[in-house]
Every structure is written in structure tokens, then in C-alpha cells.
Design a protein around this motif. Structure first.
Motif, mmCIF file in Angstrom:
data_model
loop_
_atom_site.group_PDB
_atom_site.id
_atom_site.type_symbol
_atom_site.label_atom_id
_atom_site.label_comp_id
_atom_site.label_asym_id
_atom_site.label_seq_id
_atom_site.Cartn_x
_atom_site.Cartn_y
_atom_site.Cartn_z
ATOM 1 N N UNK A 105 -73.789 -18.221 -22.222
ATOM 2 C CA UNK A 105 -75.223 -18.005 -21.996
ATOM 3 C C UNK A 105 -75.985 -17.763 -23.299
ATOM 4 N N UNK A 106 -75.300 -17.839 -24.418
ATOM 5 C CA UNK A 106 -75.937 -17.613 -25.712
ATOM 6 C C UNK A 106 -76.936 -18.731 -26.028
ATOM 7 N N UNK A 107 -78.186 -18.380 -26.270
ATOM 8 C CA UNK A 107 -79.146 -19.429 -26.652
ATOM 9 C C UNK A 107 -78.778 -20.079 -27.984
ATOM 10 N N UNK A 108 -78.123 -19.330 -28.871
ATOM 11 C CA UNK A 108 -77.694 -19.908 -30.151
ATOM 12 C C UNK A 108 -76.647 -20.993 -29.935
ATOM 13 N N UNK A 109 -75.737 -20.770 -29.003
ATOM 14 C CA UNK A 109 -74.718 -21.771 -28.709
ATOM 15 C C UNK A 109 -75.372 -23.045 -28.177
ATOM 16 N N UNK A 110 -76.334 -22.900 -27.281
ATOM 17 C CA UNK A 110 -77.004 -24.068 -26.708
ATOM 18 C C UNK A 110 -77.863 -24.787 -27.738
ATOM 19 N N UNK A 111 -78.483 -24.020 -28.630
ATOM 20 C CA UNK A 111 -79.231 -24.656 -29.720
ATOM 21 C C UNK A 111 -78.279 -25.448 -30.613
ATOM 22 N N UNK A 116 -76.961 -22.427 -36.214
ATOM 23 C CA UNK A 116 -76.976 -21.874 -34.859
ATOM 24 C C UNK A 116 -75.569 -21.439 -34.435
ATOM 25 N N UNK A 117 -74.550 -22.210 -34.838
ATOM 26 C CA UNK A 117 -73.171 -21.797 -34.555
ATOM 27 C C UNK A 117 -72.857 -20.461 -35.219
ATOM 28 N N UNK A 129 -73.357 -13.080 -33.137
ATOM 29 C CA UNK A 129 -73.825 -12.273 -32.010
ATOM 30 C C UNK A 129 -72.665 -11.835 -31.117
ATOM 31 N N UNK A 130 -71.538 -12.529 -31.204
ATOM 32 C CA UNK A 130 -70.365 -12.160 -30.413
ATOM 33 C C UNK A 130 -69.490 -11.135 -31.118
#
Length: 114
Positions: A39-45, A19-20, A26-27
Motif C-alpha cells: 500500500x506504499x505510495x512510494x512503491x506504486x510511484x 521512489x524505490x 519508509x519500511x
């Protein structure tokens, strides 16, 4: 039960690492603020998976000797290598594959001790 918890800790940690990778990919090439990145869902995952992995790891350490449990986390090296090769299409050289084989052998030897 201890081995299931250990496997869960490994999988959660690997999920967090993947996920990181997706978050930073994505950035790439996007001019965004830190607020946008947060706000990245990948970061929160990633944060959820790594945090959960830590909590499960604490349960593992209650049940297994650290000298057995910690080397088993080297399975993450194997899993992440496979993900890097087959999901992210990253090249993996022969030396790296030999290292993976040695890690698997070491984990197998340690697994026989407990």
C-alpha cells in the motif's frame, strides 16, 4: 524528438529509483506485513515511473541506434549520484566523483556522433 524521449526515459528511470529508495526507507524499522508494504505510495510511484520509463525507452530504441542510446542511460548514474549526495545526504568519495566526470565526458563524446 529522439533526444527528448531519451531524456524522458532517463528521468523516469531515476524517479523510479528514488521512489524505490523512499519506499524501502519508509519500511525500515517498521514491523509491517507485505500487504502494508504493497500500500506504499512510494512503491506504486516507483512501479509507475519504471514502467513508463520502459515504454518511453522502447520509443527511443525505434528512433536511435542502441549503440548510441544505451550508453546515454549512464546519465542515470550521474543523476542518482547527485540525488544520493544532496537529497539523501549520502557521502560520495573522490573516486566516485571522478567516475561521474568520466561518464559525463563519455556521454558528451557519444552525443557528438549522432
Amino acid at each position: 524528438m529522439s533526444w527528448l524521449l531519451l531524456l524522458t526515459a532517463c528521468l523516469l528511470t531515476c524517479l523510479g529509483q528514488v521512489a524505490q529508495k523512499y519506499a524501502v526507507e519508509s519500511w525500515r524499522g517498521v514491523d509491517s506485513s507485505w500487504a502494508d508494504k504493497l500500500r506504499s505510495p512510494w512503491l506504486w510511484l516507483a512501479l509507475f515511473a519504471l514502467g513508463s520509463g520502459l515504454l518511453v525507452w522502447l520509443l527511443v530504441l525505434q528512433r536511435l541506434e542502441v549503440g548510441i542510446a544505451y550508453p546515454m542511460l549512464s546519465l542515470n548514474f550521474v543523476l542518482i549520484t547527485l540525488i544520493a549526495r544532496f537529497v539523501f545526504r549520502e557521502p560520495i568519495d573522490r573516486q566516485h566523483w571522478i567516475g561521474v566526470a568520466l561518464v559525463i565526458g563519455g556521454v558528451a563524446l557519444l552525443g557528438q556522433q549522432s
